[in-house]
Design a protein around this motif. Structure first.
Motif, PDB file in Angstrom:
ATOM      1  N   THR A  24      30.719  25.296  34.591  1.00  0.00           N
ATOM      2  CA  THR A  24      32.144  25.034  34.437  1.00  0.00           C
ATOM      3  C   THR A  24      32.919  25.702  35.562  1.00  0.00           C
ATOM      4  OG1 THR A  24      32.525  26.995  33.080  1.00  0.00           O
ATOM      5  CG2 THR A  24      31.892  24.966  31.919  1.00  0.00           C
ATOM      6  N   HIS A  25      34.165  25.273  35.719  1.00  0.00           N
ATOM      7  CA  HIS A  25      35.034  25.872  36.730  1.00  0.00           C
ATOM      8  C   HIS A  25      35.205  27.377  36.451  1.00  0.00           C
ATOM      9  CE1 HIS A  25      38.217  26.354  39.647  1.00  0.00           C
ATOM     10  NE2 HIS A  25      38.977  26.880  38.704  1.00  0.00           N
ATOM     11  N   GLU A  26      35.389  27.718  35.182  1.00  0.00           N
ATOM     12  CA  GLU A  26      35.565  29.128  34.800  1.00  0.00           C
ATOM     13  C   GLU A  26      34.336  29.952  35.189  1.00  0.00           C
ATOM     14  OE1 GLU A  26      36.789  31.740  30.861  1.00  0.00           O
ATOM     15  OE2 GLU A  26      35.731  29.838  30.580  1.00  0.00           O
ATOM     16  N   PHE A  27      33.147  29.421  34.940  1.00  0.00           N
ATOM     17  CA  PHE A  27      31.913  30.126  35.279  1.00  0.00           C
ATOM     18  C   PHE A  27      31.807  30.346  36.783  1.00  0.00           C
ATOM     19  CE2 PHE A  27      27.432  30.234  36.472  1.00  0.00           C
ATOM     20  CZ  PHE A  27      26.965  31.249  35.647  1.00  0.00           C
ATOM     21  N   LYS A  28      32.135  29.310  37.548  1.00  0.00           N
ATOM     22  CA  LYS A  28      32.077  29.426  39.009  1.00  0.00           C
ATOM     23  C   LYS A  28      33.066  30.463  39.525  1.00  0.00           C
ATOM     24  CE  LYS A  28      30.420  24.741  39.729  1.00  0.00           C
ATOM     25  NZ  LYS A  28      30.731  23.402  40.229  1.00  0.00           N
ATOM     26  N   GLU A  29      34.261  30.497  38.928  1.00  0.00           N
ATOM     27  CA  GLU A  29      35.272  31.491  39.318  1.00  0.00           C
ATOM     28  C   GLU A  29      34.772  32.906  39.064  1.00  0.00           C
ATOM     29  OE1 GLU A  29      38.486  32.102  40.715  1.00  0.00           O
ATOM     30  OE2 GLU A  29      37.981  30.103  41.401  1.00  0.00           O
ATOM     31  N   ILE A  30      34.229  33.117  37.887  1.00  0.00           N
ATOM     32  CA  ILE A  30      33.730  34.448  37.519  1.00  0.00           C
ATOM     33  C   ILE A  30      32.563  34.836  38.423  1.00  0.00           C
ATOM     34  CG2 ILE A  30      32.538  35.745  35.698  1.00  0.00           C
ATOM     35  CD1 ILE A  30      34.349  34.237  33.694  1.00  0.00           C
ATOM     36  N   SER A  31      31.674  33.899  38.707  1.00  0.00           N
ATOM     37  CA  SER A  31      30.549  34.178  39.609  1.00  0.00           C
ATOM     38  C   SER A  31      31.031  34.583  40.994  1.00  0.00           C
ATOM     39  CB  SER A  31      29.641  32.949  39.719  1.00  0.00           C
ATOM     40  OG  SER A  31      29.017  32.696  38.492  1.00  0.00           O
ATOM     41  N   SER A  32      32.045  33.905  41.485  1.00  0.00           N
ATOM     42  CA  SER A  32      32.611  34.250  42.797  1.00  0.00           C
ATOM     43  C   SER A  32      33.209  35.651  42.784  1.00  0.00           C
ATOM     44  CB  SER A  32      33.690  33.238  43.195  1.00  0.00           C
ATOM     45  OG  SER A  32      33.126  31.982  43.409  1.00  0.00           O
ATOM     46  N   GLN A  33      33.881  36.000  41.699  1.00  0.00           N
ATOM     47  CA  GLN A  33      34.463  37.336  41.575  1.00  0.00           C
ATOM     48  C   GLN A  33      33.374  38.401  41.542  1.00  0.00           C
ATOM     49  OE1 GLN A  33      37.081  37.345  38.188  1.00  0.00           O
ATOM     50  NE2 GLN A  33      38.408  35.773  39.049  1.00  0.00           N
ATOM     51  N   ILE A  34      32.307  38.139  40.831  1.00  0.00           N
ATOM     52  CA  ILE A  34      31.188  39.084  40.753  1.00  0.00           C
ATOM     53  C   ILE A  34      30.603  39.310  42.141  1.00  0.00           C
ATOM     54  CG2 ILE A  34      28.811  39.378  39.924  1.00  0.00           C
ATOM     55  CD1 ILE A  34      29.749  37.989  37.311  1.00  0.00           C
ATOM     56  N   ILE A  35      30.376  38.228  42.879  1.00  0.00           N
ATOM     57  CA  ILE A  35      29.811  38.335  44.222  1.00  0.00           C
ATOM     58  C   ILE A  35      30.735  39.154  45.129  1.00  0.00           C
ATOM     59  CG2 ILE A  35      29.255  37.006  46.297  1.00  0.00           C
ATOM     60  CD1 ILE A  35      28.203  34.804  44.319  1.00  0.00           C
ATOM     61  N   ALA A  36      32.039  38.916  45.032  1.00  0.00           N
ATOM     62  CA  ALA A  36      32.997  39.649  45.868  1.00  0.00           C
ATOM     63  C   ALA A  36      32.989  41.141  45.534  1.00  0.00           C
ATOM     64  CB  ALA A  36      34.400  39.069  45.694  1.00  0.00           C
ATOM     65  N   ILE A  37      32.917  41.474  44.259  1.00  0.00           N
ATOM     66  CA  ILE A  37      32.906  42.888  43.856  1.00  0.00           C
ATOM     67  C   ILE A  37      31.598  43.549  44.275  1.00  0.00           C
ATOM     68  CG2 ILE A  37      32.871  44.445  41.857  1.00  0.00           C
ATOM     69  CD1 ILE A  37      34.910  42.491  40.543  1.00  0.00           C
ATOM     70  N   GLU A  38      30.480  42.851  44.122  1.00  0.00           N
ATOM     71  CA  GLU A  38      29.194  43.396  44.581  1.00  0.00           C
ATOM     72  C   GLU A  38      29.238  43.673  46.079  1.00  0.00           C
ATOM     73  OE1 GLU A  38      26.373  40.443  43.298  1.00  0.00           O
ATOM     74  OE2 GLU A  38      25.940  41.532  41.444  1.00  0.00           O
ATOM     75  N   GLU A  39      29.792  42.750  46.838  1.00  0.00           N
ATOM     76  CA  GLU A  39      29.883  42.927  48.292  1.00  0.00           C
ATOM     77  C   GLU A  39      30.785  44.120  48.633  1.00  0.00           C
ATOM     78  OE1 GLU A  39      28.597  42.310  51.997  1.00  0.00           O
ATOM     79  OE2 GLU A  39      27.889  41.271  50.211  1.00  0.00           O
ATOM     80  N   HIS A  40      31.860  44.285  47.881  1.00  0.00           N
ATOM     81  CA  HIS A  40      32.755  45.431  48.079  1.00  0.00           C
ATOM     82  C   HIS A  40      31.975  46.744  47.932  1.00  0.00           C
ATOM     83  CE1 HIS A  40      36.176  48.154  47.565  1.00  0.00           C
ATOM     84  NE2 HIS A  40      35.577  48.570  46.461  1.00  0.00           N
ATOM     85  N   PHE A  41      31.207  46.857  46.856  1.00  0.00           N
ATOM     86  CA  PHE A  41      30.466  48.092  46.622  1.00  0.00           C
ATOM     87  C   PHE A  41      29.292  48.253  47.600  1.00  0.00           C
ATOM     88  CE2 PHE A  41      32.679  48.048  42.505  1.00  0.00           C
ATOM     89  CZ  PHE A  41      33.191  49.328  42.555  1.00  0.00           C
TER      90      PHE A  41
END
Length: 93
Positions: A24-41
């Motif tokens: 779903t669009h919501e799942f893809k959004e959350i996945s993108s946020q997770i990837i961005a936060i992982e990259e930040h750390f």
């Protein structure tokens, strides 16, 4: 006419352990946020500290999988008990 789900299961036409992935669009959004936060750390922490964070994520994933398995068993059992009640129901006609 539809075949029995038991036949489908027996002959391998369905595999309960294999299911469609959520896309779903919501799942893809959350996945993108997770990837961005992982990259930040990954950029913020020293490598050994980031490895510890990855270990934490892995343990959380394992705990979530155990919880999902238990929830599946509970839900399946509850559904089966409901079906037993439905077939045993005599009604008050």
């Amino acid at each position: 006419m539809r075949e029995s789900i038991l036949d489908d299961l027996y002959y391998g036409r369905i595999s309960p352990w294999e299911r469609r992935r959520v896309r779903t669009h919501e799942f893809k959004e959350i996945s993108s946020q997770i990837i961005a936060i992982e990259e930040h750390f990954r950029n913020l922490l020293p490598p050994e500290e980031f490895e510890k964070l990855e270990e934490l994520q892995e343990l959380r994933g394992q705990a979530d999988a155990i919880e999902s398995e238990n929830l599946f068993g509970y839900a399946f059992s509850t559904g089966a008990l409901m079906m037993i009640d439905i077939f045993d129901y005599e009604g008050n006609d």
